[in-house]
Design a protein around this motif. Structure first.
Motif, PDB file in Angstrom:
ATOM      1  N   LEU A  72       0.826  -1.208   0.000  1.00 54.39           N
ATOM      2  CA  LEU A  72       0.000   0.000   0.000  1.00 54.39           C
ATOM      3  C   LEU A  72       0.863   1.262   0.000  1.00 54.39           C
ATOM      4  O   LEU A  72       0.617   2.199  -0.759  1.00 54.39           O
ATOM      5  N   LEU A  73       1.882   1.275   0.850  1.00 54.45           N
ATOM      6  CA  LEU A  73       2.770   2.435   0.906  1.00 54.45           C
ATOM      7  C   LEU A  73       3.484   2.654  -0.429  1.00 54.45           C
ATOM      8  O   LEU A  73       3.602   3.782  -0.918  1.00 54.45           O
ATOM      9  N   GLY A  74       3.959   1.560  -1.018  1.00 55.91           N
ATOM     10  CA  GLY A  74       4.650   1.660  -2.300  1.00 55.91           C
ATOM     11  C   GLY A  74       3.731   2.164  -3.402  1.00 55.91           C
ATOM     12  O   GLY A  74       4.115   3.018  -4.209  1.00 55.91           O
ATOM     13  N   ALA A  75       2.519   1.635  -3.462  1.00 60.08           N
ATOM     14  CA  ALA A  75       1.573   2.033  -4.509  1.00 60.08           C
ATOM     15  C   ALA A  75       1.197   3.503  -4.387  1.00 60.08           C
ATOM     16  O   ALA A  75       1.195   4.245  -5.383  1.00 60.08           O
ATOM     17  N   VAL A  76       0.871   3.942  -3.182  1.00 63.14           N
ATOM     18  CA  VAL A  76       0.494   5.340  -2.969  1.00 63.14           C
ATOM     19  C   VAL A  76       1.683   6.263  -3.251  1.00 63.14           C
ATOM     20  O   VAL A  76       1.528   7.348  -3.832  1.00 63.14           O
ATOM     21  N   GLY A  77       2.890   5.833  -2.864  1.00 59.75           N
ATOM     22  CA  GLY A  77       4.078   6.647  -3.106  1.00 59.75           C
ATOM     23  C   GLY A  77       4.357   6.846  -4.585  1.00 59.75           C
ATOM     24  O   GLY A  77       4.640   7.962  -5.041  1.00 59.75           O
ATOM     25  N   ILE A  78       4.238   5.779  -5.364  1.00 54.80           N
ATOM     26  CA  ILE A  78       4.477   5.890  -6.801  1.00 54.80           C
ATOM     27  C   ILE A  78       3.408   6.739  -7.469  1.00 54.80           C
ATOM     28  O   ILE A  78       3.689   7.543  -8.361  1.00 54.80           O
ATOM     29  N   GLU A  79       2.163   6.592  -7.027  1.00 49.19           N
ATOM     30  CA  GLU A  79       1.092   7.410  -7.604  1.00 49.19           C
ATOM     31  C   GLU A  79       1.300   8.881  -7.268  1.00 49.19           C
ATOM     32  O   GLU A  79       1.050   9.762  -8.099  1.00 49.19           O
ATOM     33  N   TRP A  80       1.791   9.151  -6.061  1.00 52.37           N
ATOM     34  CA  TRP A  80       2.086  10.536  -5.688  1.00 52.37           C
ATOM     35  C   TRP A  80       3.205  11.104  -6.558  1.00 52.37           C
ATOM     36  O   TRP A  80       3.130  12.261  -7.014  1.00 52.37           O
ATOM     37  N   LEU A  81       4.233  10.302  -6.824  1.00 51.42           N
ATOM     38  CA  LEU A  81       5.314  10.748  -7.696  1.00 51.42           C
ATOM     39  C   LEU A  81       4.794  11.042  -9.104  1.00 51.42           C
ATOM     40  O   LEU A  81       5.179  12.021  -9.740  1.00 51.42           O
ATOM     41  N   ARG A  82       3.897  10.191  -9.592  1.00 49.09           N
ATOM     42  CA  ARG A  82       3.348  10.375 -10.935  1.00 49.09           C
ATOM     43  C   ARG A  82       2.520  11.653 -11.013  1.00 49.09           C
ATOM     44  O   ARG A  82       2.638  12.431 -11.954  1.00 49.09           O
ATOM     45  N   GLN A  83       1.672  11.865 -10.012  1.00 45.39           N
ATOM     46  CA  GLN A  83       0.808  13.034 -10.033  1.00 45.39           C
ATOM     47  C   GLN A  83       1.582  14.326  -9.835  1.00 45.39           C
ATOM     48  O   GLN A  83       1.195  15.377 -10.361  1.00 45.39           O
TER      49      GLN A  83
END
Length: 330
Positions: A72-83
């Protein structure tokens, strides 16, 4: 020992329930992932979950909860980087792939565990599903289903066209985070069933098969979930009877369904073209016929003939296809 006796054991009953839950969850979330053109997201998240497994082995804690939290932390972190524009989607997935897998192997090595221990999580091991795992899988699966189905219109809108969804006042940023969070939960909950390296196939292939058979989004979603449950249940039964790994068996079954659906879709398309031709007064014919040479500018044509995705014109035993300012010979 026959199958009836085998499924009389508690570990096989837990295995079957876990497989059916995975078969339901993966296509439900995979429908949004495929629509968003992130079919490899499941692979990337599977590698991040490997880091969670390595951390659990190093700390001596239960693998499933740790894998869920890390993923969960990894997924949210990558999505934050993308956005935020600091990483594109493909760069983010590359970070998930290589960073997660490397960290998982490193932590497992530090814990004194080899790749053999990780294999049951990478490729699935249904017989290791404990009663506590099953309760956690059931609780989190309920959350995933409620969110993915309850927010279906909003999630679909974001996946189909972010800009349009934004003009409609939808919280696009948060809905994107919800999608990757649902994918992270689905991946980790399915690691016992098909394994972290194969879970992406169960998220994508049933959706692709359903798209061949269904028309609307809701129909595709329902068909995909049905196919996922069917191939997961069948895969467990076949793997138990043949004494083979469950994960690859489930994925092969899903691919077989996809091939059948592709054939059905091709037949439907052919029938649809024939119906259109009949309505237009055209005659559908077979493959090209080699004709004698003739002048390409002959204007006289006796009959319009539907040929694949274009129209030929029949004249004096030959078929002509319009091409710029002349006719090609068919």
């Amino acid at each position: 020992m026959n199958l009836a006796d085998l499924f009389g054991f508690g570990f096989m009953q837990r295995a079957l329930i876990a497989a059916l839950v995975s078969g339901l969850l993966c296509p439900a979330v995979g429908t949004y992932v495929v629509q968003r053109r992130l079919s490899l997201l499941g692979d990337g998240l599977g590698h991040v979950a490997t880091a969670g497994i390595g951390l659990a082995l190093l700390t001596g804690t239960a693998p499933l909860p740790v894998a869920v939290a890390v993923c969960l932390l990894g997924a949210v972190g990558i999505e934050w980087l993308r956005q935020s524009g600091r990483a594109s989607a493909d760069v983010g997935l590359a970070i998930l792939f290589y960073g997660g897998l490397s960290l998982g192997l490193l932590l497992a090595s530090l814990a004194g565990q080899g790749t053999g221990t990780l294999a049951q999580y990478l490729f699935g091991s249904l017989i290791t599903v404990s009663r506590a795992d099953l309760w956690l899988i059931g609780a989190l699966a309920l959350v995933v289903l409620v969110v993915s189905l309850g927010l279906a219109p909003q999630l679909f809108s974001v996946c189909a066209d972010e800009e349009y969804a934004r003009t409609q006042g939808l919280p696009v940023r948060w809905l994107n985070i919800v999608i990757v969070a649902l994918a992270a939960l689905t991946v980790t909950l399915s690691m016992r069933t098909v394994g972290l390296l194969l879970v992406s196939a169960l998220m994508v292939v049933p959706v692709a098969a359903a798209a061949n058979l269904g028309g609307s989004f809701r129909t595709t979603l329902a068909l995909a979930m049905g196919i996922g449950v069917a191939v997961s249940g069948a895969g467990v039964v076949v793997s138990a009877g043949a004494d083979v790994a469950s994960g690859p068996t489930i994925v092969v079954a899903a691919i077989a369904v996809f091939l059948v659906s592709a054939g059905i879709a091709a037949l439907r398309a052919r029938a649809s073209r024939a119906a259109v031709a009949a309505d237009a007064g055209l005659v559908a014919v077979g493959p090209h016929i080699v004709a004698e040479p003739h002048a390409p500018d002959e204007p006289e044509h006796d009959l319009a003939v539907l040929h694949g995705d274009h129209v030929d014109y029949l004249h004096d035993g030959h078929r002509h296809a319009p091409h710029d300012d002349h006719y090609d010979e068919h």
